[in-house]
Motif scaffolding. Structure first.
Motif, short mmCIF file in Angstrom:
data_model
loop_
_atom_site.label_atom_id
_atom_site.label_comp_id
_atom_site.label_asym_id
_atom_site.label_seq_id
_atom_site.Cartn_x
_atom_site.Cartn_y
_atom_site.Cartn_z
N GLU A 1 -1.12 -3.04 0.58
CA GLU A 1 -1.42 -1.88 1.11
C GLU A 1 -2.24 -0.79 0.21
N ASP B 1 -5.74 -0.72 1.14
CA ASP B 1 -5.95 0.11 2.31
C ASP B 1 -6.02 1.45 2.10
N LYS C 1 -9.12 2.33 0.29
CA LYS C 1 -10.44 2.13 1.13
C LYS C 1 -10.28 3.41 2.26
N GLU C 2 -9.33 3.79 2.39
CA GLU C 2 -9.21 5.36 3.23
C GLU C 2 -9.68 6.51 2.43
N ASP D 1 -12.47 -4.39 1.80
CA ASP D 1 -11.71 -5.53 2.37
C ASP D 1 -11.85 -6.79 1.46
N ARG E 1 -8.64 -6.40 -1.00
CA ARG E 1 -7.74 -6.58 -0.15
C ARG E 1 -7.07 -8.10 -0.44
#
Length: 198
Positions: free
Chosen positions: A85, A88, A91-92, A181, A184
């Motif tokens: 996670e 992610d 990325k946020e 992405d 990840r």
């Protein structure tokens, strides 16, 4: 909260994305005045100088990141999933959703490397905190038998951080978050292959 405390916090909230996007040297007091609607004297009533405001803005951005991580970890409990996670979460962060301008650590290190030792030290401490947090996830995962007992914690932490920070830098250069992405995928493959207890 007193009126003065509220005004100080509001200045930090409005200045933080400007410093994060434009850097310390790229941000003028005129930029801060425009964003806050205050005169220079009104800003200096709450901060001794521009550097003090920049340091407070960096701390503010780090607190936003901490809140984002806490919210994610509140719903994701397994150590392996928490590690995945992280991609992610970052990325946020670089998508400007919560911390406009992207990762404050990377931004600050890139700008303040040799020009502002106080800001550089803030970034070094923040990176050490991030490293410690990843290390804690690994240790707890081993203790709860979610991760393999023979995991090299230092090596695994370094690999995950290198993937995350490298993805952030490339994403910043490309002007989008698509690289995260792939990060990840890389972290997921590493976790499933080398860390997760089968």
């Amino acid at each position: 909260m007193s009126k003065g405390e509220y005004t100080r916090l509001r200045i930090i909230e409005l200045a933080a994305p400007i410093f994060n996007r434009q850097g310390y040297f790229g941000t003028s007091m005129s930029d801060i005045m425009r964003a806050t609607g205050l005169e220079k004297g009104g800003i200096y009533n709450h901060f001794a100088n521009k550097e003090e405001l920049a340091l407070a803005a960096f701390d503010y951005n780090m607190e936003r990141r901490r809140e984002l991580m806490q919210a994610t970890f509140h719903r994701v409990h397994h150590a392996a999933e928490r590690l995945i996670e992280l991609a992610d979460i970052f990325k946020e962060i670089i998508s400007d959703s919560m911390i406009p301008g992207g990762c404050a650590i990377v931004n600050t290190i890139m700008e303040a490397d040799d020009t502002n030792p106080v800001l550089k030290e803030k970034a070094i401490v923040a990176m050490a905190d991030l490293r410690a947090m990843v290390g804690r996830i690994l240790v707890r995962g081993i203790e709860r038998q979610e991760l393999r007992q023979d995991v090299d914690i230092e090596q695994a932490t370094t690999k995950i951080l290198m993937l995350l920070q490298g993805g952030i830098v490339i994403s910043r250069l490309n002007g989008d978050d698509a690289e995260m992405d792939q990060v990840r995928v890389f972290i997921s493959e590493f976790v499933d292959r080398d860390l997760r207890l089968a």
